[in-house]
Design a protein around this motif. Structure first.
Motif, PDB file in Angstrom:
ATOM      1  N   ARG A   1      -4.423   5.997  27.868  1.00 44.39           N
ATOM      2  CA  ARG A   1      -4.344   6.705  26.596  1.00 44.39           C
ATOM      3  C   ARG A   1      -5.660   6.675  25.829  1.00 44.39           C
ATOM      4  O   ARG A   1      -5.924   7.509  24.993  1.00 44.39           O
ATOM      5  CB  ARG A   1      -3.223   6.110  25.742  1.00 44.39           C
ATOM      6  N   HIS A   2      -6.487   5.652  26.142  1.00 45.18           N
ATOM      7  CA  HIS A   2      -7.751   5.543  25.427  1.00 45.18           C
ATOM      8  C   HIS A   2      -8.802   6.499  25.974  1.00 45.18           C
ATOM      9  O   HIS A   2      -9.851   6.695  25.385  1.00 45.18           O
ATOM     10  CB  HIS A   2      -8.257   4.101  25.534  1.00 45.18           C
ATOM     11  N   VAL A   3      -8.521   7.092  27.142  1.00 49.52           N
ATOM     12  CA  VAL A   3      -9.531   7.948  27.773  1.00 49.52           C
ATOM     13  C   VAL A   3      -9.483   9.338  27.139  1.00 49.52           C
ATOM     14  O   VAL A   3      -8.418   9.818  26.760  1.00 49.52           O
ATOM     15  CB  VAL A   3      -9.247   8.032  29.291  1.00 49.52           C
ATOM     16  N   ARG A   4     -10.661   9.935  27.015  1.00 46.67           N
ATOM     17  CA  ARG A   4     -10.745  11.266  26.407  1.00 46.67           C
ATOM     18  C   ARG A   4     -10.352  12.314  27.442  1.00 46.67           C
ATOM     19  O   ARG A   4     -11.176  12.818  28.183  1.00 46.67           O
ATOM     20  CB  ARG A   4     -12.160  11.500  25.894  1.00 46.67           C
ATOM     21  N   VAL A   5      -9.063  12.620  27.466  1.00 49.51           N
ATOM     22  CA  VAL A   5      -8.529  13.580  28.437  1.00 49.51           C
ATOM     23  C   VAL A   5      -8.313  14.909  27.726  1.00 49.51           C
ATOM     24  O   VAL A   5      -7.915  14.920  26.567  1.00 49.51           O
ATOM     25  CB  VAL A   5      -7.187  13.057  29.001  1.00 49.51           C
ATOM     26  N   PHE A   6      -8.620  15.996  28.395  1.00 53.24           N
ATOM     27  CA  PHE A   6      -8.395  17.311  27.789  1.00 53.24           C
ATOM     28  C   PHE A   6      -7.932  18.274  28.865  1.00 53.24           C
ATOM     29  O   PHE A   6      -8.027  17.987  30.059  1.00 53.24           O
ATOM     30  CB  PHE A   6      -9.681  17.836  27.131  1.00 53.24           C
ATOM     31  N   SER A   7      -7.381  19.399  28.429  1.00 51.78           N
ATOM     32  CA  SER A   7      -6.931  20.379  29.414  1.00 51.78           C
ATOM     33  C   SER A   7      -7.556  21.730  29.116  1.00 51.78           C
ATOM     34  O   SER A   7      -7.853  22.050  27.970  1.00 51.78           O
ATOM     35  CB  SER A   7      -5.408  20.487  29.384  1.00 51.78           C
ATOM     36  N   VAL A   8      -7.782  22.493  30.163  1.00 52.87           N
ATOM     37  CA  VAL A   8      -8.334  23.841  30.012  1.00 52.87           C
ATOM     38  C   VAL A   8      -7.419  24.794  30.767  1.00 52.87           C
ATOM     39  O   VAL A   8      -7.180  24.609  31.959  1.00 52.87           O
ATOM     40  CB  VAL A   8      -9.766  23.931  30.587  1.00 52.87           C
ATOM     41  N   ASP A   9      -6.874  25.758  30.070  1.00 51.64           N
ATOM     42  CA  ASP A   9      -5.898  26.668  30.662  1.00 51.64           C
ATOM     43  C   ASP A   9      -6.079  28.066  30.115  1.00 51.64           C
ATOM     44  O   ASP A   9      -6.823  28.260  29.166  1.00 51.64           O
ATOM     45  CB  ASP A   9      -4.480  26.167  30.337  1.00 51.64           C
ATOM     46  N   PRO A  10      -5.361  29.033  30.677  1.00 57.12           N
ATOM     47  CA  PRO A  10      -5.415  30.369  30.081  1.00 57.12           C
ATOM     48  C   PRO A  10      -4.847  30.317  28.661  1.00 57.12           C
ATOM     49  O   PRO A  10      -4.023  29.439  28.364  1.00 57.12           O
ATOM     50  CB  PRO A  10      -4.497  31.212  30.979  1.00 57.12           C
ATOM     51  N   PRO A  11      -5.258  31.219  27.787  1.00 60.62           N
ATOM     52  CA  PRO A  11      -4.746  31.172  26.419  1.00 60.62           C
ATOM     53  C   PRO A  11      -3.227  31.351  26.408  1.00 60.62           C
ATOM     54  O   PRO A  11      -2.668  32.091  27.216  1.00 60.62           O
ATOM     55  CB  PRO A  11      -5.444  32.354  25.741  1.00 60.62           C
ATOM     56  N   GLY A  12      -2.577  30.636  25.522  1.00 62.51           N
ATOM     57  CA  GLY A  12      -1.130  30.773  25.378  1.00 62.51           C
ATOM     58  C   GLY A  12      -0.336  30.070  26.456  1.00 62.51           C
ATOM     59  O   GLY A  12       0.875  30.251  26.554  1.00 62.51           O
ATOM     60  N   CYS A  13      -1.008  29.269  27.252  1.00 62.76           N
ATOM     61  CA  CYS A  13      -0.309  28.601  28.352  1.00 62.76           C
ATOM     62  C   CYS A  13       0.545  27.475  27.795  1.00 62.76           C
ATOM     63  O   CYS A  13       0.082  26.656  27.014  1.00 62.76           O
ATOM     64  CB  CYS A  13      -1.334  28.044  29.333  1.00 62.76           C
ATOM     65  N   LYS A  14       1.826  27.468  28.185  1.00 64.52           N
ATOM     66  CA  LYS A  14       2.708  26.418  27.669  1.00 64.52           C
ATOM     67  C   LYS A  14       3.031  25.377  28.721  1.00 64.52           C
ATOM     68  O   LYS A  14       3.405  24.265  28.398  1.00 64.52           O
ATOM     69  CB  LYS A  14       3.994  27.048  27.146  1.00 64.52           C
ATOM     70  N   ASP A  15       2.957  25.773  29.985  1.00 64.22           N
ATOM     71  CA  ASP A  15       3.244  24.801  31.031  1.00 64.22           C
ATOM     72  C   ASP A  15       1.919  24.236  31.562  1.00 64.22           C
ATOM     73  O   ASP A  15       1.409  24.645  32.580  1.00 64.22           O
ATOM     74  CB  ASP A  15       4.067  25.423  32.168  1.00 64.22           C
ATOM     75  N   ILE A  16       1.407  23.290  30.796  1.00 57.84           N
ATOM     76  CA  ILE A  16       0.101  22.720  31.162  1.00 57.84           C
ATOM     77  C   ILE A  16       0.344  21.626  32.196  1.00 57.84           C
ATOM     78  O   ILE A  16       0.896  20.575  31.867  1.00 57.84           O
ATOM     79  CB  ILE A  16      -0.579  22.132  29.919  1.00 57.84           C
ATOM     80  N   ASP A  17      -0.049  21.864  33.430  1.00 60.28           N
ATOM     81  CA  ASP A  17       0.230  20.797  34.389  1.00 60.28           C
ATOM     82  C   ASP A  17      -1.015  20.034  34.827  1.00 60.28           C
ATOM     83  O   ASP A  17      -0.893  19.099  35.597  1.00 60.28           O
ATOM     84  CB  ASP A  17       1.051  21.269  35.588  1.00 60.28           C
ATOM     85  N   ASP A  18      -2.175  20.416  34.331  1.00 55.99           N
ATOM     86  CA  ASP A  18      -3.319  19.609  34.703  1.00 55.99           C
ATOM     87  C   ASP A  18      -4.210  19.312  33.502  1.00 55.99           C
ATOM     88  O   ASP A  18      -4.304  20.101  32.572  1.00 55.99           O
ATOM     89  CB  ASP A  18      -4.135  20.312  35.787  1.00 55.99           C
ATOM     90  N   ALA A  19      -4.818  18.148  33.522  1.00 54.84           N
ATOM     91  CA  ALA A  19      -5.768  17.768  32.479  1.00 54.84           C
ATOM     92  C   ALA A  19      -6.898  17.017  33.169  1.00 54.84           C
ATOM     93  O   ALA A  19      -6.746  16.563  34.312  1.00 54.84           O
ATOM     94  CB  ALA A  19      -5.096  16.888  31.438  1.00 54.84           C
ATOM     95  N   LEU A  20      -8.010  16.913  32.488  1.00 54.91           N
ATOM     96  CA  LEU A  20      -9.206  16.336  33.113  1.00 54.91           C
ATOM     97  C   LEU A  20      -9.832  15.298  32.204  1.00 54.91           C
ATOM     98  O   LEU A  20      -9.625  15.314  30.988  1.00 54.91           O
ATOM     99  CB  LEU A  20     -10.246  17.440  33.345  1.00 54.91           C
ATOM    100  N   HIS A  21     -10.626  14.428  32.787  1.00 58.04           N
ATOM    101  CA  HIS A  21     -11.526  13.646  31.958  1.00 58.04           C
ATOM    102  C   HIS A  21     -12.795  13.351  32.745  1.00 58.04           C
ATOM    103  O   HIS A  21     -12.794  13.418  33.978  1.00 58.04           O
ATOM    104  CB  HIS A  21     -10.867  12.358  31.444  1.00 58.04           C
ATOM    105  N   CYS A  22     -13.842  13.086  32.044  1.00 59.07           N
ATOM    106  CA  CYS A  22     -15.108  12.814  32.698  1.00 59.07           C
ATOM    107  C   CYS A  22     -15.869  11.844  31.811  1.00 59.07           C
ATOM    108  O   CYS A  22     -16.246  12.179  30.685  1.00 59.07           O
ATOM    109  CB  CYS A  22     -15.888  14.119  32.867  1.00 59.07           C
ATOM    110  N   THR A  23     -16.039  10.629  32.271  1.00 56.84           N
ATOM    111  CA  THR A  23     -16.701   9.622  31.461  1.00 56.84           C
ATOM    112  C   THR A  23     -17.989   9.213  32.170  1.00 56.84           C
ATOM    113  O   THR A  23     -17.968   8.965  33.379  1.00 56.84           O
ATOM    114  CB  THR A  23     -15.808   8.368  31.318  1.00 56.84           C
ATOM    115  N   ALA A  24     -19.046   9.162  31.401  1.00 51.40           N
ATOM    116  CA  ALA A  24     -20.297   8.695  31.991  1.00 51.40           C
ATOM    117  C   ALA A  24     -20.239   7.172  32.071  1.00 51.40           C
ATOM    118  O   ALA A  24     -19.883   6.507  31.098  1.00 51.40           O
ATOM    119  CB  ALA A  24     -21.471   9.137  31.130  1.00 51.40           C
ATOM    120  N   LEU A  25     -20.537   6.623  33.233  1.00 57.72           N
ATOM    121  CA  LEU A  25     -20.495   5.171  33.408  1.00 57.72           C
ATOM    122  C   LEU A  25     -21.885   4.602  33.118  1.00 57.72           C
ATOM    123  O   LEU A  25     -22.888   5.315  33.231  1.00 57.72           O
ATOM    124  CB  LEU A  25     -20.072   4.829  34.838  1.00 57.72           C
TER     125      LEU A  25
END
Lengths: 248, 936
Positions: free
Chosen positions: B475-499
């Motif tokens: 939950r502490h990770v900065r996760v976000f999702s990118v989808d077509p506009p108006g998308c309600k069934d969001i089934d994927d999200a991403l995160h990318c953290t620089a180590l």
């Protein structure tokens, strides 16, 4: 294929937890020390027990307990197609061994050192009767052998009873008949000592998830217990007959 | 009570053997009538009088009528069900569904196991007589059992059975007279007249109208015994008949026995076979193999013509073209590549019901209130069907469903019967419904049983989930999702953290659907049946119920959600150092649309952490993409269009090409990577029961149309491998910017679609995904809308020992059938989506005649086929008017793919841009269609 119709009946009209018709008779072979015929549906098995008697081959004699031997065979007329079945083939050797081990576990062999007990089991009629499926007769064989041993008055810890259960159409089914067994699903054969609540035989040559396996095995055990009740009834009836004949 | 059935059976070895089967007769089978005082009434469904008992022939032929709620209070005898099952599995499934439907009163009575109704087969009794007798015995038992309180009616269309029943004191009627007695005339349309009777009537009518037509139209089907022996001897070939979607006079039979497709030209050679029938085919002599193949757009004896449709996106959708050796028409010595044949018999019919409308111009004909009309199916592969109706006026402007009953050899058309009305032709809802029915898509609301499997709402992550050791708290990770506009069934999200060490931790988080959908539940069964969500232009048909799709599973912003994560450690060069799969809990901080994400990345002033993450990801994605392309992945293109829909009326406001941005490609790249990683993992753990996705390498033959087009414009393509093709596609740059895309579209069209398969069914080299140039691929990233992903989730969690592998995976046959169903559903969903776009295109152009730029993609003898990039549609443009045959004025140069006017003044060559005018015309009332005309 639909093995359980949606109103819960199997192809022969039984419900999933019902067994085929059981029938048993004691004392069919008068020359033997004990004998019995046991029927489960269309499967009919005769068993004869000789012993305890002197060991025929001295080299096999065991000094502290009895030697149990078992011979299983199928009558040539048991399957309908007149095929000569070789004696001592793999399958019958295996079933002989299974029956011997199961019975040995319940006979109090230490009471009869240096003696021999012979159990002969023959299948008179095999349900369906294709060779691949004759191993199903093992439950009936064990039940027949138990009765014959009891008839011979051989000391036992408990009577062994055996029953099988399968799993088809996501339903555990008790005591598969020929058609159901031909489906090739899992088939669990269980032999128990009902009074002691011990398992002496457990066979399955298929894959089944553990939780389902436990359900199926439980069903088979229930079946064994039902058979036990029936066998005890038959034995009691037989004893009463004997009493009556002796005029007691 | 114990009885036994004795019968003789032929063994595999060919010997006859006597079989003995036990039958246990019971006294605990109840009659099912609520009025009955003797029986246990817990399962009783039959309430009123009379109780109807059906004969097998009624169930087999009148299933459409039985599905009508007017018929109720029915006893289905098990002997009837068994006979139906043996004769027609489809009808059996429908009748079984009826008996399970709690709203209907269909009661199954196991008469053969009841002690009083058991009937033993008599010597010499035929199976049919035996069944009839069993039905009568059961009816009689019902009559005496229920006494006078309830009357019993046996419905049979078997004259003999009816006579005997009446003799035995059972009231019996035919279905016709019963339906008449109900007094609902519309039911009569649903009635199928038994072949003997209806044929009599039909022939009479035909005699009245067109005396010339009473003749045998089709050759007789060979009897089954002859077909079997013919197949055995190799003179006939068995296979499934597939009718060309774009030319219903041409069909293919894929035959295993000759390892090739047999082409069947013409209705006469097809001999009454429908698409999907299993047929027996006899090969024609070789000199008749190649009949003059018509290259004109419209078939000669076909009054229909090629419709305007969406540009196909793969070879599966594209019209089939037979492989013609160039010049074979002139040089008769050359052997045609495919054998042709004719159908001699039909082994298994694939008849079901069809959507369409009545042919308006057919003259009403008929007697006694009945009218015979021709029905035209929307599916062009299906011939016209003759039906009789009493409500012609009503039906003329409606879309209706019709079922086929029979096809007599003296009749040009199969005869069928009306099933139900869908709605008015041209109405958007009706047409959408037609699209769904045509593609076999279940759009019914979810049943109560299915809904009861849902977790209680409102749902939120529970403390148990948090405490669960298998779930990683992200939950502490900065996760976000990118989808077509108006998308309600969001089934994927991403995160990318620089180590700190300069590497990146990249995570793909997929909705944890399997946490809510357990195997074996009604919910799971339903989802597995639906296979995929279907996206139409104006609506979405979900695979999972709405609460799951839009709320519980959807990885929305600012709420805690359960996820299944793939986490990689990557170098800045996008090399994967390590990968990890875990169940997790995430809290998405933003649900971006592609446009938003793109805008953030492009806006150099924004330096917030989220934007930085996006840019990092994009940089990684670009490297990954380049690497994939270097490996030989194809960049294919399709002309996808996007509608702007009026929110109130749902009418399309604008159409435009679907724009693909960098953000789309970025998300796509990580999804591909996740799918590939998961595919490797499940394939390593479960080599024989994984569900993977493969894309077969196209054969040279399939690429032939592309090569021919390319050759005509002087472009040479190397198709030896996907890498070579990708490179030559890259180099195919013409003088105008759209040229490359057009070539890519044409290339895409030559390829088949990727398919799901069970890894145990194929050998590892066949797992290859051609388009992505990946040795292993699967679908993992959209479990909300694809069932394949649900299966893959289960496999993955079993491989991590989180869950046990459901039993179904041990049954390879079943897994294969699931994979087949998924392919079928997936394809249907795509077809439906396209059909929906076509429908909306038509609605859009209805009031907006438009001029547009188009490209010629195919040359025909009387015109050419153009592709309109802006609207993604493709259709014919005629140079000669329809009546006259092409070739007089125009000349086709096959080699250069050119059509030239005889006087050499005008010529059109392939890929040439032309301007066309698009307009909706109505050649027949209620049959609007889009017409393309050339602007010179």
């Amino acid at each position: 294929m639909e093995y359980v119709s949606h109103d819960g009946l199997r192809i022969d009209g039984r419900r999933p937890t019902e067994m085929r018709q059981l029938r048993a008779q004691i004392g069919n072979v008068s020359k033997a020390d004990g004998s019995a015929v046991f029927e489960m549906g269309n499967t009919k098995v005769i068993a004869a027990v000789y012993g305890p008697r002197e060991v025929q081959n001295k080299s096999q004699q065991i000094s502290d307990h009895a030697l149990v031997r078992c011979e299983y065979s199928m009558a040539n007329f048991s399957t309908g197609d007149r095929m000569r079945k070789p004696k001592g083939d793999r399958r019958s050797t295996e079933i002989s061994l299974v029956i011997r081990q199961t019975m040995e576990a319940c006979i109090l062999t230490h009471l009869m050192p240096r003696s021999q007990i012979d159990i002969f089991v023959q299948v008179l009629q095999a349900d369906g009767g294709e060779l691949e499926f004759i191993s199903r007769t093992r439950s009936a064989c064990i039940n027949a052998a138990t009765l014959a041993l009891a008839d011979a008055g051989i000391p036992m810890r408990d009577i062994v009873t055996s029953c099988s259960a399968g799993y088809l159409n996501s339903t555990p089914l008790l005591d598969l008949n020929y058609t159901e067994d031909s489906a090739g699903g899992p088939d669990v054969t269980v032999g128990i000592l009902p009074k002691l609540d011990q398992v002496t035989l457990l066979q399955m040559d298929a894959k089944l998830p553990v939780d389902i396996f436990e359900n199926v095995m439980q069903l088979a055990i229930e079946g064994c217990k039902a058979i036990e009740n029936y066998i005890r009834e038959v034995l009691l009836e037989n004893t009463k007959q004997l009493e009556y004949r002796r005029g007691l | 009570m114990l009885q036994s059935n004795t019968f003789s059976r032929k063994t595999k070895g060919g010997r006859i053997r006597k079989e003995v089967r036990e039958v246990y007769l019971r006294d605990d089978i109840y009659c099912g009538a609520t009025a009955c005082k003797i029986c246990d009434a817990s399962g009783a469904r039959l309430t009123s009088s009379p109780i109807i008992i059906l004969d097998t022939n009624v169930v087999l032929h009148q299933i459409d009528l039985l599905e009508n709620p007017a018929i109720d209070n029915v006893v289905l005898l098990s002997v009837v069900l068994n006979e139906v099952k043996n004769k027609n599995m489809a009808v059996y499934n429908r009748i079984l569904a009826l008996s399970k439907n709690s709203l209907r009163k269909f009661y199954v009575f196991s008469n053969q196991f009841h002690k009083d109704t058991f009937v033993k087969r008599m010597d010499g009794e035929s199976p049919n007589d035996f069944n009839d007798r069993a039905i009568r015995v059961a009816s009689h038992w019902y009559q005496t059992h229920l006494g006078g309180a309830t009357s019993i009616l046996l419905i049979t269309n078997d004259r003999e059975n009816k006579r005997k029943a009446i003799e035995e004191g059972i009231s019996a009627e035919t279905i016709q007279s019963y339906v008449k007695s109900l007094g609902q005339p519309e039911l009569l349309d649903l009635l199928v007249n038994p072949a003997s009777e209806s044929e009599g009537v039909a022939m009479e009518v035909v005699e009245d109208l067109r005396p010339s037509k009473i003749q045998v139209v089709y050759p007789e089907h060979k009897p089954m015994s002859e077909i079997t022996s013919g197949l055995h001897r190799g003179i006939y070939h068995q296979g499934k008949l597939r009718v060309n979607r774009y030319n219903s006079f041409e069909a293919y039979v894929g035959s295993e026995s000759i390892g090739d497709e047999i082409i069947i030209y013409g209705r006469k050679n097809m001999n009454r076979a429908f698409d999907g029938d299993i047929v027996a085919v006899e090969l024609l002599p070789q000199d008749q193999w190649h009949e003059e193949k018509n290259l004109s757009i419209a078939d000669e004896d076909d009054e229909e013509e090629e419709d305007i449709r969406l540009a196909p996106s793969s070879a599966d959708d594209a019209p089939r073209t037979t492989n013609l050796e160039v010049g074979s028409a002139t040089n008769m010595n050359s052997t045609p590549s495919h054998p042709s044949g004719r159908v001699v018999g039909i082994i298994k019919r694939n008849w079901h019901s069809y959507c369409g409308s009545l042919e308006p111009k057919s003259k009403p004909a008929g007697t006694g209130g009945f009218t015979f009309v021709l029905f035209v199916s929307k599916d062009r592969r299906i011939p016209k069907i003759r039906i009789q109706t009493r409500q012609l006026e009503n039906l003329l402007d409606k879309r209706i469903i019709v079922a086929v009953d029979s096809w007599d050899r003296r009749s040009s058309y199969p005869s069928g019967h009306y099933v139900r009305v869908i709605g008015e032709i041209g109405d958007r809802d009706t047409e959408s419904e037609v699209v769904l029915i045509e593609n076999d898509i279940d759009s019914r609301p979810f049943s109560a049983q299915v809904l009861s499997c849902l977790p209680p709402l409102p749902w939120s992550v529970s403390s148990e989930d948090l405490a669960n050791p298998i779930r990683l708290d992200l939950r502490h990770v900065r996760v976000f999702s990118v989808d077509p506009p108006g998308c309600k069934d969001i089934d994927d999200a991403l995160h990318c953290t620089a180590l700190p060490d300069g590497n990146y931790e990249v995570g793909v988080h997929i909705a944890d659907v399997t946490n809510f959908v357990y195997p074996g539940t009604p919910l799971d069964d339903e989802a597995s049946q639906r296979g995929t969500s279907v996206y139409l232009v104006e609506r979405r048909i979900d695979m999972l119920p709405k609460p799951l799709t839009e709320d519980i599973c959807s990885l929305r912003a600012d709420v805690e959600r359960l996820a299944f994560s793939v986490i990689w450690k990557m170098t800045p060069e996008a090399e994967i150092i390590s990968s990890k799969f875990t169940k997790s809990i995430i809290k998405s901080c933003a649900a971006l649309s592609y446009v938003e994400a793109q805008a953030r990345m492009d806006d150099s002033r924004l330096m917030d952490p989220l934007t930085t993450d996006l840019r990092n990801m994009n940089a990684l994605a670009k490297i990954m993409r380049q690497r994939r392309i270097d490996r030989g992945a194809l960049t294919l293109a399709s002309a996808e269009v996007k509608f702007q829909i009026d929110t109130e009326t749902h009418d399309p406001l604008d159409i435009g090409m679907y724009q693909i941005r960098e953000a789309n490609q970025m998300v796509e790249e990580f999804m591909l990577a996740a799918n590939v990683s998961v595919a490797k993992q499940i394939r390593d753990y479960f080599p024989s029961c994984s569900l993977l996705r493969r894309h077969p390498t196209p054969t040279r033959e399939m690429l032939e149309p592309l090569l021919r087009t390319a050759a005509a414009i002087g472009l040479s393509l190397d198709v030896s491998s996907s890498k070579a093709l990708a490179d030559s596609l890259d180099h195919a740059v013409g003088d105008d910017p759209y040229f490359n895309k057009l070539i890519r579209i044409l290339a895409t069209r030559c390829m088949t679609q990727a398919v799901y398969f069970c890894s145990g069914d194929l050998s590892p080299p066949e797992y290859h995904h051609y388009g992505l140039a990946a040795p292993l691929y699967t679908h993992f990233t959209s479990p909300i809308r694809r069932y394949a992903d649900v299966i893959v989730h289960r496999l993955l969690s079993a491989s991590l020992e989180i869950d046990k592998l459901p039993t179904i995976f041990q049954d390879r046959a079943q897994l294969t059938s699931i994979a087949d169903n998924l392919n079928y559903r997936h394809r249907n969903a795509q077809m439906a989506g396209r059909a929906s776009v076509e429908l909306h295109t038509l609605i859009y152009f209805r009031n907006r005649p438009t001029d547009a730029e188009a490209r010629i993609v195919k040359i025909r003898s009387n015109g050419f086929i153009v592709f309109v990039p802006k609207y993604g549609i493709e259709g014919p443009v005629y140079l000669t008017s329809k009546g006259e045959k092409g070739g007089g004025e125009w000349f086709v140069d096959e080699e250069k793919q050119k059509i030239v006017k005889m006087d050499n003044t005008i010529s059109y060559s392939i890929l040439q841009p032309v301007r066309i005018h698009m307009e909706v015309v109505e050649p027949q009332p209620n049959r609007p269609k889009l017409q393309l005309t050339l602007i010179i």
